[in-house]
Scaffold this motif. Structure first.
Motif, short mmCIF file in Angstrom:
data_model
loop_
_atom_site.label_atom_id
_atom_site.label_comp_id
_atom_site.label_asym_id
_atom_site.label_seq_id
_atom_site.Cartn_x
_atom_site.Cartn_y
_atom_site.Cartn_z
N ARG A 176 0.60 -1.23 -0.05
CA ARG A 176 -0.11 0.20 0.00
C ARG A 176 0.79 1.10 0.04
O ARG A 176 1.96 1.25 0.69
N GLU A 224 0.33 5.38 0.61
CA GLU A 224 -0.78 6.56 0.64
C GLU A 224 0.01 7.87 0.67
O GLU A 224 1.12 8.07 0.89
N GLU A 238 -5.05 6.65 -1.07
CA GLU A 238 -4.18 5.67 -1.61
C GLU A 238 -3.85 6.14 -2.89
O GLU A 238 -4.70 6.36 -3.85
N HIS A 265 -1.09 1.59 -7.94
CA HIS A 265 0.35 1.25 -8.40
C HIS A 265 0.17 0.32 -9.56
O HIS A 265 -0.94 0.19 -9.98
N TRP A 307 3.97 3.91 -8.64
CA TRP A 307 2.65 4.49 -8.41
C TRP A 307 2.44 5.84 -8.77
O TRP A 307 3.39 6.59 -9.13
N THR A 353 3.58 0.73 2.74
CA THR A 353 3.47 -0.26 3.57
C THR A 353 4.04 -1.60 3.18
O THR A 353 3.19 -1.75 1.94
N THR A 396 5.36 -0.08 8.16
CA THR A 396 4.89 1.07 7.43
C THR A 396 5.77 2.28 7.87
O THR A 396 6.67 2.12 8.62
#
Ligand SMILES: Nc1nc2c(c(=O)[nH]1)N[C@H]1C(S)=C(S)[C@@H](COP(=O)(O)O)O[C@H]1N2
Ligand SMILES: [Mo]
Length: 349
Positions: A269, A271, A282, A285, A297, A316, A322
Motif C-alpha cells: 500500500r 498513501e 491511496e 500502483h 505508483w 506499507t 509502514t
C-alpha cells in the motif's frame, strides 16, 4: 567535460546527479518518464576510493577458505559460461535519506548527506553465488562468505570487504556481470559484483576479486566500525520530482508519480498526503510488485490555490512495516524510513 570528482568515470551531468564529495546521488526528477529500471547513466555511485579499470584477460575470481573443499579460480569467460539468472533488484546505500535526520528531526547524523537518491533498480544478470559455492564444495560448517573488492584499500582498513552469513549467500545473491542488458560499467563494479537483494548497499561488493569462506564468524571494518548490525533495508518512498519542484496546473489535475520499496518484502500500500498528514489518499500502483525492487505508483492532485505545499508519501510492505512520521536517531544515520516532507510550489494558469 571533466568530472568534478575524478573518482567516478561516467559523466555526472548536473541534471541527473547531485554530487557529495566523491559520491554521486541520483536526482529523483531524473526518474520521471523512465521505465521500471534506473537507466545506467543516472544510477547513483558510491565509492570508498575510486573506480578501478580492470583487465579481464588477467582478472580472476578466487574462491577459497576453510569453508569449501575445492578452492577455485575463475576467469571472466568461465564465469560468463556458467548458468546465469536475471533479477530486478534495488541497490540502496544504508545512508540513503540521511540528510532528513537533520532537515526533519533537527538531529544531524554524520556522513554523506544523501537525500533519497542513493538507490537504483537495475536488471542484473550473473551467476547465483549459491551455484559457485556448491561447485566449490561448501562444507556444512561454513559460517561466513567474505567477498572483497579490487579497488584500492580504504584508508588504513584494507580492501572493501563485508562478510555475508552463509544462509544469505546461499539464498538469492548474484555474482553479476551485466547491468540493464549491458556489460557491467566500471563505476558499478566491472567485471563482476555481488548483488545482495534487500540488504544495505555495502553488501553488494563491486570489483569482486576474492571470496573467502570461513568456518568461524569474521569481523571486518565493514561489519563493525562502518555498518554494524545493518542488514535489510526498511520501507521508503520518493516522488519523481525535484526538490522544490515548480508544478503548473491549468485545468486538469496533476498526476504525480513516485516509487516505494522495502528490503523486507513486497509493497502492498502507498498513501499520499497533501495537507501535512491530516488526510491520506491511496495511490494507484502499476506494474511490478517485486520483493527487493520498487513499486511505481501515481496519484492525481488538484490544488485550488497557488503557493507552497508539502507532499508526503507513506508505504506499507507485506510484513506490515509502514513509514512512521518520526524515527529515533541512528548514530550513523542509517535506516531513515520516516515519511519525507517534499516541498513543491504550485502555480495556477
Ligand atoms: N569494492 C567496493 N564495493 C562497494 C563499494 C566500494 O566502495 N568498493 N561501495 C559499497 C556501497 S557503500 C554501496 S552503497 C554500493 C553502491 O553501488 P553503486 O556505486 O553501483 O551504486 O556499492 C558497495 N560496494
Ligand atoms: Mo553505501
Amino acid at each position: 567535460m571533466q568530472n568534478a570528482t575524478a573518482t567516478i568515470l561516467k559523466p555526472l551531468p548536473d541534471d541527473l546527479f547531485k554530487l557529495h564529495g566523491d559520491n554521486a546521488e541520483m536526482r529523483w526528477e531524473a526518474m520521471s518518464g523512465q521505465g521500471y529500471h534506473t537507466p545506467t547513466d543516472r544510477f547513483f555511485v558510491r565509492n570508498h576510493t575510486h573506480t578501478p579499470l580492470i583487465d579481464t584477460t588477467t582478472w580472476r575470481l578466487r574462491l577459497h577458505g576453510p569453508g569449501i573443499r575445492c578452492p577455485r579460480e575463475l576467469s571472466y569467460d568461465e564465469l560468463r559460461a556458467m548458468p546465469s539468472r536475471t533479477y530486478d533488484v534495488a541497490i540502496e546505500c544504508a545512508g540513503n535519506g540521511r540528510r532528513f535526520y537533520d532537515r526533519q528531526q533537527h538531529a544531524a547524523a554524520p556522513g554523506t548527506q544523501w537525500g533519497l537518491g542513493a538507490i537504483g533498480v537495475a536488471r542484473w544478470r550473473g551467476v547465483p553465488l549459491k551455484h559457485l559455492l556448491k561447485e566449490a564444495g561448501l562444507r556444512p560448517d561454513a559460517v561466513d562468505v567474505v567477498p572483497s573488492g579490487l579497488d584500492a584499500p580504504f584508508e588504513g582498513y584494507g580492501h572493501v570487504r563485508r562478510p555475508l552469513p552463509v544462509r544469505k549467500a546461499m539464498d538469492d545473491v548474484l555474482v553479476a556481470y551485466e547491468m540493464n542488458g549491458e556489460r557491467l560499467p566500471p563505476d558499478h563494479g566491472f567485471p563482476a559484483r555481488l548483488v545482495v537483494p534487500g540488504w544495505v548497499g555495502i553488501a553488494s561488493i563491486k570489483w569482486l576479486g576474492d571470496i573467502e569462506v570461513s568456518t568461524s564468524k569474521i569481523l571486518t571494518p565493514w561489519n563493525t566500525v562502518f555498518y554494524p548490525e545493518v542488514t535489510t533495508q526498511p520501507v521508503k518512498s520518493a516522488f519523481e520530482l525535484a526538490w522544490n519542484a515548480l508544478l503548473r496546473i491549468a485545468g486538469n489535475p496533476l498526476v504525480l508519480h513516485g516509487r516505494s520499496w522495502s528490503g523486507r518484502g513486497r509493497i502492498v500500500r502507498v498513501e499520499v498526503s497533501f495537507d501535512g498528514g491530516l488526510t491520506w489518499r491511496e495511490a494507484e500502483h502499476h506494474g511490478h510488485r517485486l520483493v527487493s525492487a520498487w513499486l511505481p505508483w501515481h496519484i492525481t492532485w488538484a490544488p485550488r490555490r497557488p503557493g507552497s505545499y508539502v507532499l508526503m508519501a507513506r508505504a506499507t510492505d507485506e510484513t506490515g512495516a509502514t513509514q512512521p512520521l518520526v524515527i529515533p536517531r541512528h548514530p550513523l544515520g542509517y535506516n531513515f524510513d520516516a515519511v519525507v516532507r517534499h516541498p513543491v510550489q504550485v502555480v495556477i494558469g
